[in-house]
Design an enzyme around this catalytic site. Sequence first.
Site, PDB file in Angstrom:
ATOM      1  N   TYR A  12      -2.731   1.523  -9.928  1.00 40.52           N
ATOM      2  CA  TYR A  12      -1.854   2.676  -9.692  1.00 40.52           C
ATOM      3  C   TYR A  12      -0.402   2.295  -9.446  1.00 40.52           C
ATOM      4  O   TYR A  12       0.483   3.123  -9.489  1.00 40.52           O
ATOM      5  CB  TYR A  12      -2.357   3.505  -8.497  1.00 40.52           C
ATOM      6  CG  TYR A  12      -2.579   2.697  -7.247  1.00 40.52           C
ATOM      7  CD1 TYR A  12      -1.512   2.304  -6.445  1.00 40.52           C
ATOM      8  CD2 TYR A  12      -3.855   2.300  -6.877  1.00 40.52           C
ATOM      9  CE1 TYR A  12      -1.715   1.538  -5.318  1.00 40.52           C
ATOM     10  CE2 TYR A  12      -4.071   1.531  -5.750  1.00 40.52           C
ATOM     11  CZ  TYR A  12      -2.994   1.154  -4.980  1.00 40.52           C
ATOM     12  OH  TYR A  12      -3.194   0.388  -3.863  1.00 40.52           O
ATOM     13  N   GLY A  39     -14.757  -4.935 -15.199  1.00 40.51           N
ATOM     14  CA  GLY A  39     -14.683  -5.152 -13.751  1.00 40.51           C
ATOM     15  C   GLY A  39     -16.001  -4.827 -13.065  1.00 40.51           C
ATOM     16  O   GLY A  39     -16.765  -3.973 -13.545  1.00 40.51           O
ATOM     17  N   SER A  60       0.822  -1.208   0.000  1.00 42.80           N
ATOM     18  CA  SER A  60       0.000   0.000   0.000  1.00 42.80           C
ATOM     19  C   SER A  60       0.864   1.271   0.000  1.00 42.80           C
ATOM     20  O   SER A  60       1.843   1.363   0.753  1.00 42.80           O
ATOM     21  CB  SER A  60      -0.904   0.004   1.237  1.00 42.80           C
ATOM     22  OG  SER A  60      -1.577   1.234   1.318  1.00 42.80           O
ATOM     23  N   ASP A  92     -13.474   6.829  -3.047  1.00 43.62           N
ATOM     24  CA  ASP A  92     -13.011   6.372  -4.367  1.00 43.62           C
ATOM     25  C   ASP A  92     -13.795   7.090  -5.478  1.00 43.62           C
ATOM     26  O   ASP A  92     -13.231   7.443  -6.511  1.00 43.62           O
ATOM     27  CB  ASP A  92     -13.242   4.864  -4.535  1.00 43.62           C
ATOM     28  CG  ASP A  92     -12.221   4.026  -3.779  1.00 43.62           C
ATOM     29  OD1 ASP A  92     -11.103   4.523  -3.526  1.00 43.62           O
ATOM     30  OD2 ASP A  92     -12.541   2.865  -3.452  1.00 43.62           O
ATOM     31  N   LYS A 110     -14.072  -4.065   1.260  1.00 46.31           N
ATOM     32  CA  LYS A 110     -14.876  -2.847   1.047  1.00 46.31           C
ATOM     33  C   LYS A 110     -16.390  -3.059   1.144  1.00 46.31           C
ATOM     34  O   LYS A 110     -17.122  -2.150   1.518  1.00 46.31           O
ATOM     35  CB  LYS A 110     -14.557  -2.245  -0.321  1.00 46.31           C
ATOM     36  CG  LYS A 110     -13.233  -1.526  -0.355  1.00 46.31           C
ATOM     37  CD  LYS A 110     -12.997  -0.858  -1.695  1.00 46.31           C
ATOM     38  CE  LYS A 110     -11.630  -0.201  -1.676  1.00 46.31           C
ATOM     39  NZ  LYS A 110     -11.294   0.434  -2.945  1.00 46.31           N
TER      40      LYS A 110
HETATM   41  P1  NAP Z   1     -12.083  -6.419  -6.296  1.00 38.90           P
HETATM   42  O1  NAP Z   1     -13.243  -5.894  -5.535  1.00 38.90           O
HETATM   43  O2  NAP Z   1     -11.386  -7.638  -5.822  1.00 38.90           O
HETATM   44  O3  NAP Z   1     -12.597  -6.681  -7.813  1.00 38.90           O
HETATM   45  C1  NAP Z   1     -11.747  -7.218  -8.767  1.00 38.90           C
HETATM   46  C2  NAP Z   1     -12.409  -7.194 -10.149  1.00 38.90           C
HETATM   47  O4  NAP Z   1     -11.427  -7.571 -11.098  1.00 38.90           O
HETATM   48  C3  NAP Z   1     -13.574  -8.169 -10.308  1.00 38.90           C
HETATM   49  O5  NAP Z   1     -14.487  -7.636 -11.220  1.00 38.90           O
HETATM   50  C4  NAP Z   1     -12.862  -9.407 -10.889  1.00 38.90           C
HETATM   51  O6  NAP Z   1     -13.691 -10.227 -11.679  1.00 38.90           O
HETATM   52  C5  NAP Z   1     -11.859  -8.736 -11.796  1.00 38.90           C
HETATM   53  N1  NAP Z   1     -10.676  -9.560 -12.057  1.00 38.90           N
HETATM   54  C6  NAP Z   1      -9.744  -9.960 -11.157  1.00 38.90           C
HETATM   55  N2  NAP Z   1      -8.773 -10.658 -11.786  1.00 38.90           N
HETATM   56  C7  NAP Z   1      -9.110 -10.681 -13.107  1.00 38.90           C
HETATM   57  C8  NAP Z   1      -8.504 -11.251 -14.261  1.00 38.90           C
HETATM   58  N3  NAP Z   1      -7.350 -11.916 -14.188  1.00 38.90           N
HETATM   59  N4  NAP Z   1      -9.111 -11.078 -15.448  1.00 38.90           N
HETATM   60  C9  NAP Z   1     -10.273 -10.404 -15.531  1.00 38.90           C
HETATM   61  N5  NAP Z   1     -10.905  -9.841 -14.489  1.00 38.90           N
HETATM   62  C10 NAP Z   1     -10.317  -9.976 -13.279  1.00 38.90           C
HETATM   63  O7  NAP Z   1     -10.954  -5.310  -6.452  1.00 38.90           O
HETATM   64  P2  NAP Z   1     -11.112  -3.712  -6.488  1.00 38.90           P
HETATM   65  O8  NAP Z   1     -11.048  -3.165  -5.119  1.00 38.90           O
HETATM   66  O9  NAP Z   1     -12.304  -3.344  -7.305  1.00 38.90           O
HETATM   67  O10 NAP Z   1      -9.744  -3.282  -7.221  1.00 38.90           O
HETATM   68  C11 NAP Z   1      -9.541  -3.494  -8.604  1.00 38.90           C
HETATM   69  C12 NAP Z   1      -8.254  -2.784  -9.022  1.00 38.90           C
HETATM   70  O11 NAP Z   1      -8.411  -1.373  -8.849  1.00 38.90           O
HETATM   71  C13 NAP Z   1      -7.033  -3.187  -8.186  1.00 38.90           C
HETATM   72  O12 NAP Z   1      -5.900  -3.260  -9.034  1.00 38.90           O
HETATM   73  C14 NAP Z   1      -6.872  -2.030  -7.224  1.00 38.90           C
HETATM   74  O13 NAP Z   1      -5.532  -1.847  -6.812  1.00 38.90           O
HETATM   75  C15 NAP Z   1      -7.347  -0.863  -8.069  1.00 38.90           C
HETATM   76  N6  NAP Z   1      -7.841   0.244  -7.250  1.00 38.90           N
HETATM   77  C16 NAP Z   1      -7.359   1.486  -7.498  1.00 38.90           C
HETATM   78  C17 NAP Z   1      -7.792   2.549  -6.760  1.00 38.90           C
HETATM   79  C18 NAP Z   1      -7.245   3.906  -7.038  1.00 38.90           C
HETATM   80  O14 NAP Z   1      -7.445   4.821  -6.224  1.00 38.90           O
HETATM   81  N7  NAP Z   1      -6.582   4.115  -8.159  1.00 38.90           N
HETATM   82  C19 NAP Z   1      -8.750   2.382  -5.735  1.00 38.90           C
HETATM   83  C20 NAP Z   1      -9.215   1.109  -5.500  1.00 38.90           C
HETATM   84  C21 NAP Z   1      -8.763   0.033  -6.265  1.00 38.90           C
HETATM   85  P3  NAP Z   1     -14.543 -11.436 -11.025  1.00 38.90           P
HETATM   86  O15 NAP Z   1     -15.811 -10.837 -10.529  1.00 38.90           O
HETATM   87  O16 NAP Z   1     -14.730 -12.358 -12.183  1.00 38.90           O
HETATM   88  O17 NAP Z   1     -13.688 -12.030  -9.938  1.00 38.90           O
END
Ligand code: NAP
Length: 277
Positions: A227, A135, A23, A110, A74
């Site tokens: 990020y 996603g 993080s 977010d 979350k």
């Molecule tokens: P999450 O709740 O675990 O959701 C993950 C999503 O990605 C789900 O839709 C999942 O699909 C999909 N997924 C995971 N692995 C995959 C793969 N290999 N191929 C295709 N789809 C895949 O995670 P999240 O909190 O939404 O975070 C997602 C990303 O956003 C992470 O990389 C995180 O670091 C980033 N993020 C960035 C910020 C920012 O401020 N920039 C904030 C929060 C999160 P399924 O439903 O099929 O499992």
Amino acid sequence: MSGVEIKGTTKIVGIFGDPVTYSLSPKMHNHAFERLNLDFVYVPFLVHPEQLKNAVDALRSLNLAGVNVTIPHKEKIIPYLDELSPLAEKIGAVNTIVNKYGKLIGHNTDAPGFIQSLTEDGKFNPKNRRVVMIGSGGVAKAIALTLVEAEVKRLVVLNRTSDTAQTLVEHLQKISKTDKNRISALELSDAVLTQQIRDCDLLINATPAGMDSVPLLPEIFVFDAVYAKVTPLLLSAKQIGAPHLGGLQMLIRQGALSSSLWTGIEPPIDLMKEALQ
Ligand code: NAP
């Protein structure tokens, strides 16, 4: 950096996640606290899913001022909280908790963090534009709701697990006041993605997957929520001259907004940017 001085009066905030090792939030928050001379410290807490309720109880028992919440908590954390902000309630995901005299209030920064980073300096205005988002997890929920509220012309949610995309779309259709047909869900596949990209203005990756070999077009704006690195998707966008943005600016803004909820002062965006440079 000399570090935050911890005293008897120091207020503790932090992040609940699994994993939390990589993080960037401790660095961002502690830098801002130190530069603003605020008596706060930000600590990473590794919270395994089966310990989530105990960890939330500890917010009260140890009198922490609040925490950020990240993967995978979350959504699952919501039943343990006392109250949600209207935005967190609408999104169904919490990334910030404020401990107000023992009452735990869940917020979502977010969503504003995303829209601020996308629209600042005239980068991209989503109103009346066609959006494809990959996603359906925690961050996708925040992004999707923000886009619906920003009156996009169309939002197509693509996900590996189509049921989750469908559930998100049904939720958005329920709370959206406008034409429900403008929001739809499809199962993610190369063929579907190729077809959808031909008909979109903004492509969003809201998954941790690198999304290499996506057939981009130079006129599409590409946003990747990841990020920690320059993803293959962002590299492809750069190579073909498509406008693009990674998740770092969103991370900075959501962090600054969380900080403001705990400290009551203006979001320290520039200090958080400085911390990550
Ligand atoms: P999450 O709740 O675990 O959701 C993950 C999503 O990605 C789900 O839709 C999942 O699909 C999909 N997924 C995971 N692995 C995959 C793969 N290999 N191929 C295709 N789809 C895949 O995670 P999240 O909190 O939404 O975070 C997602 C990303 O956003 C992470 O990389 C995180 O670091 C980033 N993020 C960035 C910020 C920012 O401020 N920039 C904030 C929060 C999160 P399924 O439903 O099929 O499992």
